[in-house]
Scaffold this motif. Structure first.
Motif, mmCIF file in Angstrom:
data_model
loop_
_atom_site.group_PDB
_atom_site.id
_atom_site.type_symbol
_atom_site.label_atom_id
_atom_site.label_comp_id
_atom_site.label_asym_id
_atom_site.label_seq_id
_atom_site.Cartn_x
_atom_site.Cartn_y
_atom_site.Cartn_z
ATOM 1 N N SER A 97 -26.385 1.936 -40.059
ATOM 2 C CA SER A 97 -26.531 2.863 -38.926
ATOM 3 C C SER A 97 -25.338 2.842 -37.977
ATOM 4 O O SER A 97 -25.269 3.651 -37.051
ATOM 5 C CB SER A 97 -27.806 2.525 -38.144
ATOM 6 N N GLY A 98 -24.403 1.917 -38.157
ATOM 7 C CA GLY A 98 -23.240 1.831 -37.273
ATOM 8 C C GLY A 98 -23.443 0.812 -36.157
ATOM 9 O O GLY A 98 -24.572 0.412 -35.849
ATOM 10 N N THR A 99 -22.333 0.400 -35.559
ATOM 11 C CA THR A 99 -22.343 -0.695 -34.584
ATOM 12 C C THR A 99 -23.335 -0.477 -33.441
ATOM 13 O O THR A 99 -24.139 -1.356 -33.122
ATOM 14 C CB THR A 99 -20.932 -0.889 -33.999
ATOM 15 N N GLU A 100 -23.281 0.672 -32.814
ATOM 16 C CA GLU A 100 -24.117 0.907 -31.630
ATOM 17 C C GLU A 100 -25.606 0.769 -31.948
ATOM 18 O O GLU A 100 -26.340 0.075 -31.243
ATOM 19 C CB GLU A 100 -23.828 2.301 -31.057
ATOM 20 N N LYS A 101 -26.045 1.414 -33.003
ATOM 21 C CA LYS A 101 -27.461 1.354 -33.350
ATOM 22 C C LYS A 101 -27.862 -0.017 -33.891
ATOM 23 O O LYS A 101 -28.984 -0.483 -33.659
ATOM 24 C CB LYS A 101 -27.818 2.451 -34.346
ATOM 25 N N ARG A 102 -26.966 -0.646 -34.618
ATOM 26 C CA ARG A 102 -27.270 -1.998 -35.109
ATOM 27 C C ARG A 102 -27.574 -2.936 -33.947
ATOM 28 O O ARG A 102 -28.570 -3.662 -33.956
ATOM 29 C CB ARG A 102 -26.093 -2.558 -35.914
ATOM 30 N N LEU A 103 -26.705 -2.913 -32.935
ATOM 31 C CA LEU A 103 -26.884 -3.821 -31.800
ATOM 32 C C LEU A 103 -28.102 -3.444 -30.967
ATOM 33 O O LEU A 103 -28.831 -4.317 -30.483
ATOM 34 C CB LEU A 103 -25.624 -3.843 -30.939
ATOM 35 N N TYR A 126 -26.326 -7.958 -44.474
ATOM 36 C CA TYR A 126 -25.255 -8.079 -43.486
ATOM 37 C C TYR A 126 -24.088 -8.876 -44.065
ATOM 38 O O TYR A 126 -24.285 -9.954 -44.644
ATOM 39 C CB TYR A 126 -25.761 -8.777 -42.226
ATOM 40 N N GLY A 127 -22.893 -8.337 -43.881
ATOM 41 C CA GLY A 127 -21.677 -9.051 -44.220
ATOM 42 C C GLY A 127 -21.179 -9.844 -43.031
ATOM 43 O O GLY A 127 -21.758 -9.798 -41.930
ATOM 44 N N GLU A 132 -20.536 -11.240 -37.191
ATOM 45 C CA GLU A 132 -19.581 -11.473 -36.105
ATOM 46 C C GLU A 132 -19.805 -10.481 -34.965
ATOM 47 O O GLU A 132 -19.630 -10.816 -33.789
ATOM 48 C CB GLU A 132 -18.148 -11.348 -36.633
ATOM 49 N N GLU A 133 -20.216 -9.284 -35.307
ATOM 50 C CA GLU A 133 -20.508 -8.248 -34.307
ATOM 51 C C GLU A 133 -21.609 -8.729 -33.346
ATOM 52 O O GLU A 133 -21.526 -8.515 -32.126
ATOM 53 C CB GLU A 133 -20.952 -6.993 -35.049
ATOM 54 N N GLY A 138 -22.371 -11.395 -27.627
ATOM 55 C CA GLY A 138 -22.973 -12.427 -26.798
ATOM 56 C C GLY A 138 -24.436 -12.679 -27.095
ATOM 57 O O GLY A 138 -25.154 -13.262 -26.273
ATOM 58 N N LEU A 139 -24.888 -12.270 -28.284
ATOM 59 C CA LEU A 139 -26.279 -12.440 -28.660
ATOM 60 C C LEU A 139 -26.434 -13.607 -29.626
ATOM 61 O O LEU A 139 -25.499 -13.949 -30.358
ATOM 62 C CB LEU A 139 -26.792 -11.159 -29.328
#
Length: 259
Positions: A97-103, A126-127, A132-133, A138-139
């Motif tokens: 889903s991309g970085t924004e939605k993943r987080l 997850y790779g 690392e994302e 900070g999670l």
């Protein structure tokens, strides 16, 4: 978390299969929203008479349903379908889903954990980049990363990262969807007088993975759980370790390199 799980992907007789799995000693069931069998799993749990706290049940949210609000709603829907007060482990099913939605999805799951709706938060497919994302945001890192994992597809960079960061590695497709005719697998099988699936699952356990075999056949469900009265020696493990084909050995979607 029990070290052997029972997968129910594409299992259209999930209730009956889960009941058979419980009879065979499994106490860990791996489901997902997209499998459309959470309700069947919940029915099996209720019918089994096994105390809920003796069981470990997983679900997952697929990328099409990612996002903060949709994840919160989805967890509530899964609880209703299962008929549970809590879910032991909830995974982000894939990173597509991309970085924004993943987080955003991950943060929602952490909120659900704080609310007591889920016990542990994890990810799947997850790779290293995706893990690392999470760290860079900070999670706290996930407790689990569920990936395709068997001798032909060993995903060493991800596995090593997880080990270094105390992330449990669950292995899906651990018996290569029945494609076990490789001469090395057959040789180890003959040596121990065990079927190839048992050899592959034993390899997974001895590598400290959590394999999630699936079957709808009662005899297979039972035999896949008979893993604790034999062990592979160093020669066996080396023979199977040598089969790694990297990404080309994958037999599933394996989207670990998705951006």
């Amino acid at each position: 978390m029990p070290l052997l799980g029972f997968g129910v992907y594409q299992n259209y007789t999930a209730k009956a299969s889960v009941l058979e799995a419980f009879k065979a000693g499994y106490r860990h069931v791996d489901s997902a929203q997209v499998y459309r069998n959470e309700a069947a799993v919940g029915e099996a749990v209720k019918e089994s008479g096994i105390d809920r706290h003796e069981l470990f049940i997983t679900s997952k949210c697929v990328s099409q349903n990612h996002g903060y609000e949709t994840t919160l709603k989805g967890v509530d829907q899964s609880l209703v379908k299962f008929g549970f007060d809590y879910i032991d482990l909830f995974l982000i099913h894939d990173p597509m889903s991309g970085t924004e939605k993943r987080l955003a999805t991950y943060k929602a799951l952490l909120e659900c954990q704080k609310a007591g709706k889920i016990r542990s938060v994890g990810v799947s497919n997850y790779g290293v980049k995706h893990l690392e994302e999470i760290k860079n945001a900070g999670l706290e890192l996930p407790t689990v990363n569920q990936i395709e994992l068997h001798p032909l597809c060993q995903q060493k960079p991800i596995v090593n990262y997880c080990r270094e960061n105390s992330i449990i590695v669950q292995a899906y497709c651990p018996i290569i969807r029945g494609k076990m005719d490789h001469p090395a697998i057959q040789a180890v099988s003959r040596k121990h007088g065990r079927d190839p699936a048992q050899v592959l699952l034993r390899w997974s356990l001895q590598n400290e993975f959590v394999p999630l075999p699936k079957s709808a056949t009662p005899s297979r469900i039972e035999s896949n759980a008979q893993l604790y009265d034999f062990a592979l020696d160093a020669e066996d493990m080396a023979k199977l370790d040598a089969l790694d084909e990297g990404d080309t050995g994958a037999i599933s979607w394996n989207p670990v390199n998705h951006l």
